[in-house]
Scaffold this motif. Structure first.
Motif, PDB file in Angstrom:
ATOM      1  N   ASN A 344       1.285  -1.203  -0.412  1.00 32.05           N
ATOM      2  CA  ASN A 344       0.134   0.306  -0.303  1.00 32.05           C
ATOM      3  C   ASN A 344       0.933   1.279  -0.242  1.00 32.05           C
ATOM      4  N   LEU A 345       2.036   1.430   0.906  1.00 32.48           N
ATOM      5  CA  LEU A 345       3.048   2.269   0.565  1.00 32.48           C
ATOM      6  C   LEU A 345       3.595   2.781  -0.103  1.00 32.48           C
ATOM      7  N   MET A 351      10.297   0.035  -0.030  1.00 34.91           N
ATOM      8  CA  MET A 351      10.831  -1.118   0.616  1.00 34.91           C
ATOM      9  C   MET A 351      12.128  -1.020   1.134  1.00 34.91           C
ATOM     10  N   LYS A 352      11.618  -0.044   1.793  1.00 31.75           N
ATOM     11  CA  LYS A 352      13.170   0.352   2.966  1.00 31.75           C
ATOM     12  C   LYS A 352      12.796  -0.882   4.236  1.00 31.75           C
ATOM     13  N   GLN A 353      14.249  -0.757   4.983  1.00 36.57           N
ATOM     14  CA  GLN A 353      14.034  -2.189   5.699  1.00 36.57           C
ATOM     15  C   GLN A 353      13.228  -1.753   6.930  1.00 36.57           C
ATOM     16  N   SER A 354      13.325  -0.657   6.958  1.00 33.11           N
ATOM     17  CA  SER A 354      12.479  -0.019   8.256  1.00 33.11           C
ATOM     18  C   SER A 354      10.234   0.022   7.702  1.00 33.11           C
TER      19      SER A 354
END
Length: 380
Positions: A344-345, A351-354
């Motif tokens: 959704n983001l 795809m960031k680690q966070s």
């Protein structure tokens, strides 16, 4: 919402900007509030926690710290202010406070007796830790210290024993500070934030999970292997000296419940809006920039229109791979983490680690292979 600087609210009560505007028109600004330290303006020393000497409410300012634990707790438990008072140490939760209605009681007062639910109780336990100074006069809270230090432990890969030794050293050097005694004590302190996981025993041959209706079984109903490292089926063993030894399961699946983690995405004011990006702000010009532009996404929407009608419904990618946790290539051992990615983001965030959600850790020492579906049962 923001703190209202009008004469009646005095930077204590939270309101929506429209309400603050009306208050300022009717009542005017509080006297002496020349540096907007509660609204982002920094003082001469570069911080926003030092108040103007002419500000009348100096007692309130003494409790304003430089950490952002209050905002974190509000986002984590979805308990944002709606006109009620901000978290002040002078306002505590009494034992007979009506927590179910999010009421803050002044010391010495009482409220109707009502048993708080588990989530509310965790929230107020952390609230008390947030209001507890690390040491007298500290600008940081005990909760902030524990979270930052535990974060360093995770990033550095420190063992539990080494972390406990560090805490013992810090307590010896700074006896006046309120530092937890061990790694386990710190885990108990921050566990209420939702960092815990469920331990689910599994069969040695990956045949089944001791979960759900089969939670109390002592052996595998497929291969007949024992659930425990020894053949005794008692919960507690006794050695030759008479000491009791708790039994160890042959395999343990670490499962991080998914539902509360998805709820946190919508509880946080920083991520709730981004969870609708794929529908509200994505450019739909036929170019492939995001999974929402793919044919698979559109095909899924056509098959399940009721699910696709609400952009808040979460689309997740599941990824799993094995690795050697011991960093020794000569040792054959494979542990399989299962990671979820919320699509959704926006693409520059998802795809960031966070943004990755660790859902479970499948135990080794061999990979699950085709039996991975056995371990995915709690997740699916």
């Amino acid at each position: 919402m923001i703190l209202c600087p009008c004469k009646k609210c005095g930077n204590i009560y939270w309101h929506f900007p429209e309400v603050v505007y009306e208050h300022l028109i009717v009542d005017g600004f509080i006297r002496g509030y020349k540096k907007w330290i509660f609204h982002g303006e920094c003082t001469s020393n570069g911080t926003s926690s030092t108040i103007n000497p002419t500000y009348p409410d100096t007692d309130y300012h003494q409790h304003v710290r430089q950490d952002d634990m209050e905002d974190m707790l509000r986002d984590a438990f979805n308990m944002h202010s709606h006109g009620e008072q901000s978290f002040l140490p002078d306002f505590i939760i009494s034992e007979d406070c009506n927590i179910g209605e999010n009421v803050f009681c002044e010391t010495g007062t009482s409220a109707p007796n009502e048993e708080p639910n588990e989530e509310a109780a965790n929230f107020y336990n952390l609230l008390n830790e947030m209001n507890e100074e690390l040491y007298e006069g500290s600008k940081y809270s005990k909760l902030f210290f524990c979270i930052r230090l535990f974060h360093l432990k995770c990033l550095g890969g420190w063992t539990g024993n080494s972390f406990t030794m560090l805490l013992e050293f810090l307590r010896e050097m700074f006896p006046f500070a309120k530092i937890p005694q061990s790694c386990q004590d710190m885990k108990r302190l921050i566990k209420d934030l939702g960092f815990g996981y469920d331990k689910i025993h599994s069969c040695l041959n990956d045949c089944m999970l001791y979960w759900g209706d089969q939670k109390n079984q002592q052996s595998c109903h497929v291969c007949g292997k024992s659930r425990w490292m020894n053949s005794n089926t008692e919960d507690v063993n006794t050695d030759e000296g008479g000491a009791q030894l708790r039994k160890k399961p042959v395999k343990v699946l670490r499962y991080f419940p998914l539902k509360p983690r998805l709820q946190r995405l919508f509880m946080s004011s920083k991520t709730a809006e981004s969870m609708r990006w794929h529908n509200d702000k994505r450019t739909d010009d036929g170019l492939l920039r995001h999974p929402a532009d793919s044919l698979a996404w559109k095909s899924f929407d056509s098959k399940f229109p009721s699910f696709a009608s609400d952009p808040r419904n979460v689309r997740l990618e599941l990824a799993a791979d094995g690795f050697n946790p011991f960093k020794i290539m000569s040792t054959s051992y494979s542990t399989w983490p299962v990671v979820l990615v919320p699509y959704n983001l926006p693409p520059w965030i998802c795809m960031k680690q966070s943004s990755s959600i660790l859902s479970m850790i499948i135990p080794g020492e061999k990979g699950p292979g085709n039996d991975i579906d056995i371990y995915l049962q709690p997740l699916i």
